[in-house]
Design a protein around this motif. Structure first.
Motif, PDB file in Angstrom:
ATOM      1  N   LEU A   1      -8.842  10.723  -6.269  1.00 45.05           N
ATOM      2  CA  LEU A   1      -8.449   9.666  -7.000  1.00 45.05           C
ATOM      3  C   LEU A   1      -7.561   8.627  -6.626  1.00 45.05           C
ATOM      4  CD1 LEU A   1      -9.394   8.304  -9.710  1.00 45.05           C
ATOM      5  CD2 LEU A   1      -7.595   9.626 -10.999  1.00 45.05           C
ATOM      6  N   VAL A   2      -6.553   9.193  -5.913  1.00 46.87           N
ATOM      7  CA  VAL A   2      -5.512   8.165  -5.502  1.00 46.87           C
ATOM      8  C   VAL A   2      -6.018   7.473  -4.152  1.00 46.87           C
ATOM      9  CG1 VAL A   2      -3.232   8.132  -4.273  1.00 46.87           C
ATOM     10  CG2 VAL A   2      -3.517   9.623  -6.122  1.00 46.87           C
ATOM     11  N   ASP A   3      -6.872   8.155  -3.514  1.00 48.45           N
ATOM     12  CA  ASP A   3      -7.577   7.538  -2.368  1.00 48.45           C
ATOM     13  C   ASP A   3      -8.585   6.453  -2.657  1.00 48.45           C
ATOM     14  OD1 ASP A   3      -6.378   9.392  -0.468  1.00 48.45           O
ATOM     15  OD2 ASP A   3      -8.242  10.686  -0.551  1.00 48.45           O
ATOM     16  N   GLU A   4      -9.242   6.825  -3.795  1.00 47.07           N
ATOM     17  CA  GLU A   4     -10.104   5.765  -4.192  1.00 47.07           C
ATOM     18  C   GLU A   4      -9.335   4.486  -4.968  1.00 47.07           C
ATOM     19  OE1 GLU A   4     -13.299   5.145  -8.249  1.00 47.07           O
ATOM     20  OE2 GLU A   4     -12.631   7.265  -7.616  1.00 47.07           O
ATOM     21  N   GLU A   5      -8.186   4.626  -5.431  1.00 42.30           N
ATOM     22  CA  GLU A   5      -7.335   3.582  -5.926  1.00 42.30           C
ATOM     23  C   GLU A   5      -6.894   2.892  -4.917  1.00 42.30           C
ATOM     24  OE1 GLU A   5      -4.730   5.585  -8.181  1.00 42.30           O
ATOM     25  OE2 GLU A   5      -6.071   5.597 -10.148  1.00 42.30           O
ATOM     26  N   ARG A   6      -6.472   3.604  -3.807  1.00 46.50           N
ATOM     27  CA  ARG A   6      -5.801   2.831  -2.528  1.00 46.50           C
ATOM     28  C   ARG A   6      -6.905   1.965  -1.807  1.00 46.50           C
ATOM     29  NH1 ARG A   6      -4.949   6.969   0.273  1.00 46.50           N
ATOM     30  NH2 ARG A   6      -2.658   7.176  -0.023  1.00 46.50           N
ATOM     31  N   ALA A   7      -8.128   2.468  -1.799  1.00 46.79           N
ATOM     32  CA  ALA A   7      -9.263   1.592  -1.468  1.00 46.79           C
ATOM     33  C   ALA A   7      -9.374   0.312  -2.267  1.00 46.79           C
ATOM     34  CB  ALA A   7     -10.448   2.390  -1.094  1.00 46.79           C
ATOM     35  N   GLN A   8      -9.311   0.616  -3.430  1.00 44.92           N
ATOM     36  CA  GLN A   8      -9.718  -0.582  -4.441  1.00 44.92           C
ATOM     37  C   GLN A   8      -8.527  -1.786  -4.376  1.00 44.92           C
ATOM     38  OE1 GLN A   8     -10.219   1.308  -8.111  1.00 44.92           O
ATOM     39  NE2 GLN A   8     -12.154   1.858  -7.952  1.00 44.92           N
TER      40      GLN A   8
ATOM     41  N   ASN B   1       0.643  -1.270   0.056  1.00 43.92           N
ATOM     42  CA  ASN B   1      -0.122  -0.113  -0.020  1.00 43.92           C
ATOM     43  C   ASN B   1       0.854   1.308   0.104  1.00 43.92           C
ATOM     44  OD1 ASN B   1      -2.945  -0.802   0.208  1.00 43.92           O
ATOM     45  ND2 ASN B   1      -1.782  -2.033   1.958  1.00 43.92           N
ATOM     46  N   LEU B   2       2.272   1.147   0.220  1.00 47.60           N
ATOM     47  CA  LEU B   2       3.036   2.296   0.436  1.00 47.60           C
ATOM     48  C   LEU B   2       3.119   3.035  -1.062  1.00 47.60           C
ATOM     49  CD1 LEU B   2       5.827   1.246   2.879  1.00 47.60           C
ATOM     50  CD2 LEU B   2       4.078   2.924   3.330  1.00 47.60           C
ATOM     51  N   ILE B   3       2.586   2.179  -1.989  1.00 47.78           N
ATOM     52  CA  ILE B   3       2.813   2.879  -3.515  1.00 47.78           C
ATOM     53  C   ILE B   3       2.227   4.012  -3.616  1.00 47.78           C
ATOM     54  CG2 ILE B   3       1.079   1.394  -4.444  1.00 47.78           C
ATOM     55  CD1 ILE B   3       2.981   0.976  -7.067  1.00 47.78           C
ATOM     56  N   PHE B   4       1.098   4.070  -2.880  1.00 50.59           N
ATOM     57  CA  PHE B   4       0.229   5.274  -3.079  1.00 50.59           C
ATOM     58  C   PHE B   4       0.454   6.732  -2.177  1.00 50.59           C
ATOM     59  CE2 PHE B   4      -2.444   1.543  -3.744  1.00 50.59           C
ATOM     60  CZ  PHE B   4      -3.122   1.784  -4.798  1.00 50.59           C
ATOM     61  N   GLU B   5       1.460   6.311  -1.363  1.00 48.08           N
ATOM     62  CA  GLU B   5       2.143   7.367  -0.532  1.00 48.08           C
ATOM     63  C   GLU B   5       2.924   8.411  -1.409  1.00 48.08           C
ATOM     64  OE1 GLU B   5       0.951   7.893   2.526  1.00 48.08           O
ATOM     65  OE2 GLU B   5      -0.081   6.090   2.390  1.00 48.08           O
ATOM     66  N   ASN B   6       2.961   9.690  -1.071  1.00 50.98           N
ATOM     67  CA  ASN B   6       3.862  10.712  -1.578  1.00 50.98           C
ATOM     68  C   ASN B   6       3.726  10.842  -3.239  1.00 50.98           C
ATOM     69  OD1 ASN B   6       5.329  10.747   0.709  1.00 50.98           O
ATOM     70  ND2 ASN B   6       6.407   9.026   0.295  1.00 50.98           N
ATOM     71  N   VAL B   7       2.444  10.593  -3.575  1.00 51.64           N
ATOM     72  CA  VAL B   7       2.236  10.894  -4.897  1.00 51.64           C
ATOM     73  C   VAL B   7       1.686  12.354  -5.217  1.00 51.64           C
ATOM     74  CG1 VAL B   7       0.489  10.286  -6.908  1.00 51.64           C
ATOM     75  CG2 VAL B   7       1.378   8.509  -5.276  1.00 51.64           C
ATOM     76  N   TYR B   8       1.031  12.652  -4.268  1.00 45.20           N
ATOM     77  CA  TYR B   8       0.601  14.199  -3.764  1.00 45.20           C
ATOM     78  C   TYR B   8       0.913  14.676  -2.574  1.00 45.20           C
ATOM     79  CZ  TYR B   8      -1.756  13.991  -8.475  1.00 45.20           C
ATOM     80  OH  TYR B   8      -2.315  13.692  -9.797  1.00 45.20           O
TER      81      TYR B   8
END
Length: 362
Positions: A340-347, A327-334
């Protein structure tokens, strides 16, 4: 056109290990300093060989070898002062060594456990750049800032012969020249941009490209650690004096593959490789040291033993690197998050959880 015929080809140590002089680039090193350069090159080569073996064993996803380019990297790396900033590409393992970056930290990205592996501010050695040539712009912008701040430091950017044809590099040349940025462009011309030879990349020697932008370029024997040290030291000093950029073309050779996914036997002749093997940078300095009585067999053996210990340490460190949370792949994107990143993280979290549910049902 042969390299030996060029009057501006800087060489201080011949392939036979004989010391020469150059009217513009003098260098006076104590025996201890020369032995230090030899040690740097041997340890860097051993680390690189171990990383290549680790990739072949499935421990790394990819590895770009620096085999054959030790003199260019160690010579230039030892010319850099503490306050200077280095912007590497992805093959500057020897420069990282000179800057004090732990070799094991170079491997995390290639193992897929982090996005870099070290703090760029700790040693003024910025993260590896896989986008070809973009680091030249980063370095130039940073150098322009250094100049505006009035800092007594310089910046050096590393790239290869292939990257020298990228628009990013050409733009950085122009900006650096116009603004007298204190930056040294260090091009390691290892003769091949993957499978594309230099003669199919340019009609003139690479160092002459600097003249079109209004700053000096110099070609140095990239397998001569002394010449690389002297030329880079001079270029960095020139930058610190506010005299603008310099392009250094280190004329060297990539002895191995472009990366471990490449097969160089498909596009280059073995006779070419063997001719460059006779110009080996490590053996060249060893010959000089032993001829002058500054190193004996016991010393050379001790460095080899030290290199084996380094190889073992690297091997052990890689195999115990912790697997990161996916799940760390979604960190530090913005910086402030994004819907949208939050939605992708949940999926993605739901997808990961589905495997656990399948396990419970069995």
């Amino acid at each position: 056109m042969t390299v030996a015929a060029e009057s501006d080809f800087v060489q201080l140590l011949t392939p036979e290990g004989e010391r020469t002089e150059h009217p513009q680039y003098g260098l006076d090193l104590a025996p201890q300093e020369l032995r230090g350069l030899y040690r740097d090159m041997v340890l860097t080569r051993r680390f690189d060989a171990e990383a290549t073996s680790l990739q072949r064993q499935g421990e790394l996803g990819l590895w770009p070898s620096s085999f054959g380019q030790e003199a260019a990297q160690i010579g230039s790396g030892r010319a850099v002062q503490e306050g200077d900033h280095v912007f590497p590409s992805y093959r500057e393992h020897g420069v990282a060594w000179c800057r004090g970056v732990d070799p094991t930290n170079l491997l995390g990205m290639f193992r897929g456990v982090n996005n870099g592996g070290w703090d760029p501010d700790a040693d003024n050695f910025h993260l590896y750049t896989l986008v070809i040539g973009s680091q030249a712009l980063h370095a130039t912008g940073y150098a322009m800032g250094v100049a505006k701040d009035g800092a007594d430091s310089a910046v050096i950017a590393y790239f290869g012969d292939g990257a020298s044809s990228q628009g990013d590099v050409m733009e950085s040349f122009n900006f650096a020249a116009v603004y007298d940025a204190p930056v040294v462009f260090f091009c390691q011309n290892n003769q091949w941009a993957i499978s594309m030879p230099t003669e199919k990349q340019t009609r003139v020697p690479l160092y002459q490209r600097a003249l079109g932008f209004g700053f000096p370029g110099v070609r140095v024997d990239g397998n001569d650690v002394l010449a690389c040290l002297a030329v880079t030291k001079s270029a960095l000093e020139r930058a610190r004096r506010g005299e603008g950029p310099t392009l250094v073309e280190a004329y060297t050779y990539r002895m191995g593959a472009h990366t471990t996914s490449d097969d160089p036997t498909r596009y280059r002749m073995s006779t070419e490789v063997e001719s460059w093997r006779r110009r080996d940078p490590v053996q060249r300095l060893a010959t000089y040291l032993t001829a002058e009585g500054w190193a004996d067999r016991a010393y050379l053996d001790s460095v080899e033993e030290e290199s084996e210990l380094l190889g073992r340490r690297v091997r052990e460190a890689v195999r115990v690197m912790p697997t990161p949370d996916p799940n760390l792949i979604f960190e530090n994107v913005y910086a402030d998050g994004h819907a949208l990143v939050d939605e992708e993280r949940a999926q993605f979290a739901a997808y990961q959880a589905s495997f656990a549910d399948e396990g419970e049902g069995k």
